[in-house]
Motif scaffolding. Sequence first.
Motif, short mmCIF file in Angstrom:
data_model
loop_
_atom_site.label_atom_id
_atom_site.label_comp_id
_atom_site.label_asym_id
_atom_site.label_seq_id
_atom_site.Cartn_x
_atom_site.Cartn_y
_atom_site.Cartn_z
N GLU A 19 0.85 -1.18 0.00
CA GLU A 19 0.00 0.00 0.00
C GLU A 19 0.89 1.24 0.00
OE1 GLU A 19 -3.14 0.14 2.88
OE2 GLU A 19 -3.49 -2.03 2.75
N TRP A 20 0.54 2.22 -0.81
CA TRP A 20 1.36 3.41 -0.99
C TRP A 20 0.44 4.65 -1.07
CZ3 TRP A 20 -0.19 6.09 -5.17
CH2 TRP A 20 -0.91 5.37 -6.13
N ALA A 21 1.06 5.81 -0.96
CA ALA A 21 0.31 7.07 -1.09
C ALA A 21 1.25 8.17 -1.59
CB ALA A 21 -0.31 7.47 0.25
N LEU A 22 0.66 9.18 -2.22
CA LEU A 22 1.39 10.38 -2.64
C LEU A 22 1.07 11.49 -1.65
CD1 LEU A 22 1.75 8.79 -5.30
CD2 LEU A 22 1.35 10.92 -6.53
N ASP A 23 2.04 11.86 -0.85
CA ASP A 23 1.84 12.84 0.22
C ASP A 23 1.91 14.24 -0.36
OD1 ASP A 23 1.88 14.40 2.52
OD2 ASP A 23 3.21 13.05 3.61
N VAL A 24 0.83 15.01 -0.19
CA VAL A 24 0.79 16.36 -0.76
C VAL A 24 1.76 17.29 -0.06
CG1 VAL A 24 -1.62 16.12 -1.47
CG2 VAL A 24 -1.10 17.11 0.76
N HIS A 25 2.24 16.92 1.13
CA HIS A 25 3.15 17.77 1.88
C HIS A 25 4.62 17.52 1.55
CE1 HIS A 25 -0.20 18.21 5.12
NE2 HIS A 25 -0.29 19.14 4.19
N LEU A 26 4.89 16.56 0.68
CA LEU A 26 6.28 16.27 0.28
C LEU A 26 6.52 16.74 -1.15
CD1 LEU A 26 6.71 12.65 1.76
CD2 LEU A 26 7.53 14.82 2.71
N PRO A 27 7.77 17.11 -1.48
CA PRO A 27 8.05 17.64 -2.82
C PRO A 27 8.00 16.54 -3.88
CG PRO A 27 10.08 17.42 -1.55
CD PRO A 27 8.95 17.14 -0.60
N PRO A 28 7.72 16.89 -5.14
CA PRO A 28 7.74 15.92 -6.23
C PRO A 28 9.09 15.18 -6.27
CG PRO A 28 6.82 18.00 -6.98
CD PRO A 28 7.36 18.25 -5.60
N GLY A 29 9.00 13.89 -6.53
CA GLY A 29 10.19 13.07 -6.53
C GLY A 29 10.46 12.42 -5.19
N GLU A 30 9.87 12.99 -4.13
CA GLU A 30 10.02 12.42 -2.78
C GLU A 30 8.66 12.19 -2.13
OE1 GLU A 30 12.50 14.95 -0.44
OE2 GLU A 30 13.88 15.37 -2.09
N ASN A 31 7.60 12.27 -2.92
CA ASN A 31 6.26 12.29 -2.33
C ASN A 31 5.59 10.93 -2.24
OD1 ASN A 31 6.07 12.19 -5.11
ND2 ASN A 31 4.23 13.45 -5.23
N VAL A 32 6.21 9.87 -2.75
CA VAL A 32 5.62 8.53 -2.64
C VAL A 32 6.10 7.89 -1.34
CG1 VAL A 32 5.35 6.25 -3.67
CG2 VAL A 32 5.51 8.27 -5.15
N VAL A 33 5.17 7.48 -0.51
CA VAL A 33 5.51 6.80 0.75
C VAL A 33 4.82 5.45 0.79
CG1 VAL A 33 5.92 8.94 2.03
CG2 VAL A 33 3.62 7.93 2.00
N LEU A 34 5.41 4.52 1.53
CA LEU A 34 4.83 3.19 1.68
C LEU A 34 4.15 3.09 3.04
CD1 LEU A 34 7.61 0.87 0.18
CD2 LEU A 34 5.79 2.18 -0.97
N LEU A 35 2.94 2.57 3.05
CA LEU A 35 2.15 2.46 4.27
C LEU A 35 2.06 1.04 4.79
CD1 LEU A 35 -0.81 4.73 3.12
CD2 LEU A 35 1.24 5.41 4.37
N GLN A 36 2.38 0.07 3.94
CA GLN A 36 2.22 -1.32 4.34
C GLN A 36 2.82 -2.21 3.26
OE1 GLN A 36 -1.54 -2.28 6.13
NE2 GLN A 36 -1.68 -4.22 5.08
N SER A 37 3.37 -3.34 3.67
CA SER A 37 3.82 -4.35 2.71
C SER A 37 3.62 -5.72 3.34
CB SER A 37 5.30 -4.14 2.35
OG SER A 37 5.69 -5.03 1.32
#
Length: 369
Positions: free
Chosen positions: A302-320
């Motif tokens: 599970e992943w998300a694009l965090d609006v508070h992070l800059p482009p290129g660093e905005n994808v975070v992992l929430l679960q694997s």
Amino acid sequence: MNGYIVWFDGYSDHDRIRVGGKSASLGEMTAAGLPVPPGFAITTEAYHTLRNHPEIRSRVHSLLGSVDLLDADALEGVSAEIRRLIDAAEIPRDIVDQVTDAYAELCERCGVEDVPVAVRSSATAEDLPDASFAGEHDTYLWVRGADQVLAKMRRCWSSLFSARAISYRHEMGHDHDVISMSVAVQKMVVPRAAGVAFTLNPLDGDRSTVAIDASWGLGEAVVGGEVNPDNYLVDKVLFEIVKRKVSRKEMEIRVGDDDRVEQVAVDVERQTQPCLSDEEIRTVARLARRAERYYGVPQDVEWALDVHLPPGENVVLLQSRPETVWSRRPRVPISRPLGLEGIVATLLAPLDGRVGDRKEEGVGQTGSR
């Protein structure tokens, strides 16, 4: 911090049995350098203070021993009574103090007073290769304040005895009295888009691609099947997008001004727009591939694009967690095709046949699952 708290960035192998599947995976991904929002686990020892309470333990045993597990109405009634017992029990003072202090420290680390968090169940039997408890236990989003974190922690504990969880454990042969519950507390991401990624094609088990489902807002809409998401297939070696389908996404789950998580209609002009750029698609695929390499088995991420992070660093992992459908099936040897497809399949063969040391156990970690 000792006792009932394990921080994701302080996780080590000996904590595995104390923090359950979701929290263990968040700790391992953090240690592997994958982008994971900060947080901590409330260990199983905290839950044990209630499970080992003589009166609660005796009553739970009595209720579970008397119910007909094939009678859905009776099972729902027993589940509700057990959950009421746990919800009414007093939480020991040292647990209250440690959770309160940990939440205060997380607020300080994030630089946000009353930082919103996800409070997620993390059972010790979750996401094992022989079973998937995804969706059986509770998750609470956008929780603020130590008092609310403690209240949702208690609800996660009692969700071990939801009717679905009781029935599934019985079906899989897991002992109700052995499984314990940890709780993950993690900084909430404000996502522009979110979804899931499988490091194989869930339609046919092909391990040469990463399959991505994506939609606007929180990923719970994708995980829960409440929206028709965009679909992408990405080659694992060249990270080329080999297939794409942009769907009409008519609703999204997002957080309102009052911190309420709600379903809302997507603006008409956005409904048929892709919610990821090509580079974001490749980034999701690369991170999912890194998770698969770390664990040594195909993953459901599970992943998300965090609006508070800059482009290129905005994808975070929430679960694997380990993929549990195609990974259980015997693999049928096939002759290698010629051309680029054959080269890709040959390059991937060492990974697919590799037995991952300790990570083969595959203790993984939902948005809402």
